[in-house]
Design a protein around this motif. Structure first.
Motif, PDB file in Angstrom:
ATOM      1  N   THR A 159      21.871   3.001  -1.191  1.00 42.21           N
ATOM      2  CA  THR A 159      22.871   1.953  -1.418  1.00 42.21           C
ATOM      3  C   THR A 159      22.609   1.200  -2.719  1.00 42.21           C
ATOM      4  O   THR A 159      23.547   0.872  -3.451  1.00 42.21           O
ATOM      5  CB  THR A 159      22.880   0.977  -0.225  1.00 42.21           C
ATOM      6  N   ALA A 179      26.360   5.126  -6.251  1.00 46.05           N
ATOM      7  CA  ALA A 179      27.691   4.578  -6.014  1.00 46.05           C
ATOM      8  C   ALA A 179      28.448   5.331  -4.930  1.00 46.05           C
ATOM      9  O   ALA A 179      29.533   4.921  -4.528  1.00 46.05           O
ATOM     10  CB  ALA A 179      28.498   4.618  -7.314  1.00 46.05           C
ATOM     11  N   ARG A 180      27.877   6.434  -4.454  1.00 49.41           N
ATOM     12  CA  ARG A 180      28.537   7.222  -3.421  1.00 49.41           C
ATOM     13  C   ARG A 180      27.487   7.899  -2.546  1.00 49.41           C
ATOM     14  O   ARG A 180      26.304   7.885  -2.863  1.00 49.41           O
ATOM     15  CB  ARG A 180      29.489   8.231  -4.032  1.00 49.41           C
TER      16      ARG A 180
END
Length: 178
Positions: A99, A103-104
Motif C-alpha cells: 500500500t 499504486a495498484r
C-alpha cells in the motif's frame, strides 16, 4: 524514498510503518514496464531483502520490484509479542508495504514461509494482491488449519533464537523426524 548504503545498485530504500507503528525496511528496484504490475518478493526462513538482491536486480528490468525485511529481521523493528509473530501479522505488514509503495495490486512471489505469507496476504488483503506465486510453501493442507498455523508460528519463534531448533520444529510439523 532515499538511497542508502548497502541497499544495492539501483534500489531505493524506504521505511514503511505498519498499522501498529512497527517500522519495516523496504527496498524498491527499477520502474518496470508501464503495463507491468509491481512485484513483491517475500523471502523464506530468516532471510531479509538483501537475500534476493540478484533476483530483484534482474526482475527490475521488467517489474517494479519491492522487497522488505520482515518484522523482527535485520533492519526492520523487532516488535515481537511473546507468542511470536503470526502469519496474519506478517500478511498485514506485507499489505502495509504494498500500500505504501505501489499504486495498484502487486504480484506476490514468496518462497517457503514467504509463500505462506503471500497466501495469507491474498486471503486477508485481496485488494493489494493480483497474483500469488507460492514457491515451496511448507504446508501439506490448505490454509485455515489453526494447529498447523500455530506450528508455523512456533517455527518462526524458534528461528529468532536457534535456526537448528527451527529446522527441527519444521521437520516435526511436516512429518519428518526430529
Amino acid at each position: 524514498m532515499t538511497t542508502a548504503a548497502g541497499a544495492g545498485a539501483g534500489s531505493r530504500v524506504r521505511r514503511v510503518v505498519a498499522d501498529d507503528g512497527t517500522g519495516l525496511h523496504c527496498e524498491v528496484f527499477g520502474a518496470g514496464r508501464d503495463d507491468a504490475p509491481p512485484l513483491l518478493l517475500v523471502q523464506g526462513g530468516v532471510s531479509e531483502a538483501g537475500a534476493t538482491r540478484q533476483l530483484a536486480d534482474r526482475l527490475a528490468q521488467r517489474f517494479r520490484v519491492i522487497s522488505y525485511d520482515r518484522r523482527g529481521l535485520s533492519r526492520s523493528d523487532a516488535r515481537v509479542p511473546p507468542a511470536g509473530i503470526s502469519l496474519w501479522r506478517h500478511a498485514a505488514d506485507a499489505a502495509a508495504v504494498v500500500t505504501a509503495v505501489a499504486a495498484r495490486p502487486a504480484v506476490v512471489l514468496g518462497s517457503s514461509i514467504g509463500a505462506l505469507i503471500g497466501l495469507h496476504l491474498a486471503v486477508a488483503h485481496p485488494d493489494v494482491v493480483s497474483t500469488v506465486i507460492a514457491h515451496e510453501p511448507p504446508m501439506s493442507t490448505v490454509i485455515g488449519d489453526p494447529e498447523r498455523e500455530a506450528g508455523l508460528d512456533r517455527v518462526a519463534a524458534a528461528a529468532r533464537h536457534d535456526v537448528f531448533a527451527a529446522v527441527a520444529e519444521m521437520g516435526a510439523l511436516i512429518g519428518g523426524d526430529r
